[in-house]
Each structure stands twice: as C-alpha cells, then as structure tokens.
Design a protein around this motif. Structure first.
Motif, PDB file in Angstrom:
ATOM      1  N   LYS A   1       0.855  -1.186   0.000  1.00  0.00           N
ATOM      2  CA  LYS A   1       0.000   0.000   0.000  1.00  0.00           C
ATOM      3  C   LYS A   1       0.889   1.234   0.000  1.00  0.00           C
ATOM      4  O   LYS A   1       2.035   1.184   0.449  1.00  0.00           O
ATOM      5  CB  LYS A   1      -0.912   0.009   1.221  1.00  0.00           C
ATOM      6  CG  LYS A   1      -1.948  -1.089   1.195  1.00  0.00           C
ATOM      7  CD  LYS A   1      -2.956  -0.925   2.302  1.00  0.00           C
ATOM      8  CE  LYS A   1      -4.039  -1.976   2.190  1.00  0.00           C
ATOM      9  NZ  LYS A   1      -5.124  -1.722   3.131  1.00  0.00           N
ATOM     10  N   SER A   2       0.339   2.342  -0.493  1.00  0.00           N
ATOM     11  CA  SER A   2       1.132   3.571  -0.560  1.00  0.00           C
ATOM     12  C   SER A   2       0.343   4.751  -0.005  1.00  0.00           C
ATOM     13  O   SER A   2      -0.884   4.719   0.079  1.00  0.00           O
ATOM     14  CB  SER A   2       1.527   3.864  -2.004  1.00  0.00           C
ATOM     15  OG  SER A   2       0.389   4.145  -2.772  1.00  0.00           O
ATOM     16  N   TYR A   3       1.083   5.785   0.377  1.00  0.00           N
ATOM     17  CA  TYR A   3       0.483   7.033   0.817  1.00  0.00           C
ATOM     18  C   TYR A   3       1.427   8.171   0.453  1.00  0.00           C
ATOM     19  O   TYR A   3       2.631   7.969   0.290  1.00  0.00           O
ATOM     20  CB  TYR A   3       0.165   7.024   2.316  1.00  0.00           C
ATOM     21  CG  TYR A   3       1.353   6.814   3.215  1.00  0.00           C
ATOM     22  CD1 TYR A   3       1.996   7.897   3.804  1.00  0.00           C
ATOM     23  CD2 TYR A   3       1.832   5.534   3.484  1.00  0.00           C
ATOM     24  CE1 TYR A   3       3.088   7.696   4.631  1.00  0.00           C
ATOM     25  CE2 TYR A   3       2.914   5.333   4.318  1.00  0.00           C
ATOM     26  CZ  TYR A   3       3.542   6.421   4.886  1.00  0.00           C
ATOM     27  OH  TYR A   3       4.620   6.240   5.698  1.00  0.00           O
ATOM     28  N   SER A   4       0.875   9.350   0.293  1.00  0.00           N
ATOM     29  CA  SER A   4       1.653  10.515  -0.081  1.00  0.00           C
ATOM     30  C   SER A   4       1.908  11.372   1.156  1.00  0.00           C
ATOM     31  O   SER A   4       1.013  11.578   1.973  1.00  0.00           O
ATOM     32  CB  SER A   4       0.887  11.318  -1.130  1.00  0.00           C
ATOM     33  OG  SER A   4       1.638  12.412  -1.550  1.00  0.00           O
ATOM     34  N   THR A   5       3.127  11.879   1.274  1.00  0.00           N
ATOM     35  CA  THR A   5       3.485  12.738   2.397  1.00  0.00           C
ATOM     36  C   THR A   5       3.721  14.158   1.891  1.00  0.00           C
ATOM     37  O   THR A   5       4.215  14.344   0.778  1.00  0.00           O
ATOM     38  CB  THR A   5       4.754  12.236   3.103  1.00  0.00           C
ATOM     39  OG1 THR A   5       5.807  12.166   2.155  1.00  0.00           O
ATOM     40  CG2 THR A   5       4.536  10.874   3.720  1.00  0.00           C
ATOM     41  N   PRO A   6       3.400  15.177   2.673  1.00  0.00           N
ATOM     42  CA  PRO A   6       3.615  16.550   2.240  1.00  0.00           C
ATOM     43  C   PRO A   6       5.106  16.912   2.254  1.00  0.00           C
ATOM     44  O   PRO A   6       5.869  16.407   3.080  1.00  0.00           O
ATOM     45  CB  PRO A   6       2.838  17.375   3.260  1.00  0.00           C
ATOM     46  CG  PRO A   6       2.670  16.499   4.433  1.00  0.00           C
ATOM     47  CD  PRO A   6       2.705  15.093   3.954  1.00  0.00           C
ATOM     48  N   PRO A   7       5.538  17.801   1.345  1.00  0.00           N
ATOM     49  CA  PRO A   7       6.954  18.144   1.239  1.00  0.00           C
ATOM     50  C   PRO A   7       7.539  18.819   2.484  1.00  0.00           C
ATOM     51  O   PRO A   7       8.723  18.688   2.747  1.00  0.00           O
ATOM     52  CB  PRO A   7       7.017  19.112   0.058  1.00  0.00           C
ATOM     53  CG  PRO A   7       5.718  19.037  -0.625  1.00  0.00           C
ATOM     54  CD  PRO A   7       4.742  18.435   0.310  1.00  0.00           C
ATOM     55  N   HIS A   8       6.722  19.529   3.257  1.00  0.00           N
ATOM     56  CA  HIS A   8       7.274  20.243   4.415  1.00  0.00           C
ATOM     57  C   HIS A   8       7.813  19.295   5.487  1.00  0.00           C
ATOM     58  O   HIS A   8       8.590  19.711   6.342  1.00  0.00           O
ATOM     59  CB  HIS A   8       6.242  21.204   5.008  1.00  0.00           C
ATOM     60  CG  HIS A   8       5.150  20.530   5.766  1.00  0.00           C
ATOM     61  ND1 HIS A   8       4.020  20.048   5.157  1.00  0.00           N
ATOM     62  CD2 HIS A   8       5.033  20.230   7.083  1.00  0.00           C
ATOM     63  CE1 HIS A   8       3.233  19.498   6.069  1.00  0.00           C
ATOM     64  NE2 HIS A   8       3.821  19.588   7.236  1.00  0.00           N
ATOM     65  N   LEU A   9       7.453  18.020   5.444  1.00  0.00           N
ATOM     66  CA  LEU A   9       7.964  17.072   6.433  1.00  0.00           C
ATOM     67  C   LEU A   9       9.467  16.861   6.289  1.00  0.00           C
ATOM     68  O   LEU A   9      10.142  16.459   7.237  1.00  0.00           O
ATOM     69  CB  LEU A   9       7.263  15.723   6.300  1.00  0.00           C
ATOM     70  CG  LEU A   9       5.807  15.672   6.707  1.00  0.00           C
ATOM     71  CD1 LEU A   9       5.261  14.272   6.482  1.00  0.00           C
ATOM     72  CD2 LEU A   9       5.641  16.066   8.152  1.00  0.00           C
ATOM     73  N   PHE A  10       9.993  17.132   5.103  1.00  0.00           N
ATOM     74  CA  PHE A  10      11.402  16.874   4.844  1.00  0.00           C
ATOM     75  C   PHE A  10      12.263  18.126   4.954  1.00  0.00           C
ATOM     76  O   PHE A  10      13.455  18.084   4.696  1.00  0.00           O
ATOM     77  CB  PHE A  10      11.559  16.226   3.467  1.00  0.00           C
ATOM     78  CG  PHE A  10      10.704  15.006   3.331  1.00  0.00           C
ATOM     79  CD1 PHE A  10      11.026  13.847   4.022  1.00  0.00           C
ATOM     80  CD2 PHE A  10       9.557  15.027   2.577  1.00  0.00           C
ATOM     81  CE1 PHE A  10      10.225  12.717   3.937  1.00  0.00           C
ATOM     82  CE2 PHE A  10       8.754  13.901   2.474  1.00  0.00           C
ATOM     83  CZ  PHE A  10       9.090  12.751   3.152  1.00  0.00           C
ATOM     84  N   MET A  11      11.654  19.244   5.308  1.00  0.00           N
ATOM     85  CA  MET A  11      12.408  20.478   5.550  1.00  0.00           C
ATOM     86  C   MET A  11      12.499  20.662   7.059  1.00  0.00           C
ATOM     87  O   MET A  11      11.491  20.706   7.739  1.00  0.00           O
ATOM     88  CB  MET A  11      11.690  21.683   4.938  1.00  0.00           C
ATOM     89  CG  MET A  11      11.524  21.611   3.440  1.00  0.00           C
ATOM     90  SD  MET A  11      10.563  22.993   2.807  1.00  0.00           S
ATOM     91  CE  MET A  11      11.823  24.207   2.603  1.00  0.00           C
ATOM     92  N   GLY A  12      13.708  20.772   7.569  1.00  0.00           N
ATOM     93  CA  GLY A  12      13.861  20.972   9.009  1.00  0.00           C
ATOM     94  C   GLY A  12      13.293  22.307   9.456  1.00  0.00           C
ATOM     95  O   GLY A  12      12.752  22.451  10.542  1.00  0.00           O
ATOM     96  N   PHE A  13      13.424  23.315   8.611  1.00  0.00           N
ATOM     97  CA  PHE A  13      12.905  24.640   8.882  1.00  0.00           C
ATOM     98  C   PHE A  13      12.663  25.314   7.533  1.00  0.00           C
ATOM     99  O   PHE A  13      13.156  24.849   6.510  1.00  0.00           O
ATOM    100  CB  PHE A  13      13.881  25.469   9.717  1.00  0.00           C
ATOM    101  CG  PHE A  13      15.208  25.657   9.030  1.00  0.00           C
ATOM    102  CD1 PHE A  13      15.465  26.786   8.269  1.00  0.00           C
ATOM    103  CD2 PHE A  13      16.201  24.683   9.123  1.00  0.00           C
ATOM    104  CE1 PHE A  13      16.679  26.944   7.612  1.00  0.00           C
ATOM    105  CE2 PHE A  13      17.414  24.846   8.479  1.00  0.00           C
ATOM    106  CZ  PHE A  13      17.656  25.976   7.715  1.00  0.00           C
ATOM    107  N   GLN A  14      11.913  26.402   7.544  1.00  0.00           N
ATOM    108  CA  GLN A  14      11.688  27.130   6.299  1.00  0.00           C
ATOM    109  C   GLN A  14      12.839  28.098   6.094  1.00  0.00           C
ATOM    110  O   GLN A  14      13.039  29.015   6.890  1.00  0.00           O
ATOM    111  CB  GLN A  14      10.365  27.874   6.345  1.00  0.00           C
ATOM    112  CG  GLN A  14      10.062  28.597   5.055  1.00  0.00           C
ATOM    113  CD  GLN A  14       8.711  29.243   5.080  1.00  0.00           C
ATOM    114  OE1 GLN A  14       7.789  28.743   5.689  1.00  0.00           O
ATOM    115  NE2 GLN A  14       8.594  30.372   4.413  1.00  0.00           N
TER     116      GLN A  14
END
Length: 74
Positions: free
Chosen positions: A25-38
């Motif tokens: 099974k698969s799911y999509s994750t939002p890109p902000h999860l992989f940024m430590g900070f903006q």
C-alpha cells in the motif's frame, strides 16, 4: 527536492482473509515534512492566482498529491 513524497508499507496478510490481499500500500506525504525549517528568502509564486491554485505561497512546499494509480507504479 529529488526524493519522492510517496511512502510504501506492507500490511499483514492473514491466511484466513477471504479477499485477495493487497501486498503493498502507498500514501503521499507533504513536502514540508522533509524540511527541518523554512529557509529565509524562499522563492514565492509570481502571482496570487498561482499561489491560490497551488494552496501555498512557496513552490517548494507544493505537492500535487498524485492519484493512487500514479503512486502504485513507482
């Protein structure tokens, strides 16, 4: 970002389950999860219309969330 935002997992398959199993099974994750900070001075969309249609002010945080069919092929 060169990494895929799609994650996969393998659910438990019971020997007593009457239905055919879904092995992966698969799911999509939002890109902000992989940024430590903006980061400061992050690029913004050039028009308000683009930002509104994307749902975010920053292109780096935009994810089109592909349909399930597109995610399974990866």
């Amino acid at each position: 970002m060169n990494q895929s935002n799609t994650r996969y997992y393998y659910p438990y398959i019971s020997p007593l389950d009457p239905c055919p199993p879904i092995v992966r099974k698969s799911y999509s994750t939002p890109p902000h999860l992989f940024m430590g900070f903006q980061p400061p001075n992050l690029e913004q969309f050039s028009t308000a219309r683009e930002a509104l249609f994307s749902g975010t002010l920053w292109p780096a945080l935009f994810d089109p969330y592909p349909p399930k069919k597109g995610r399974e092929e990866a």
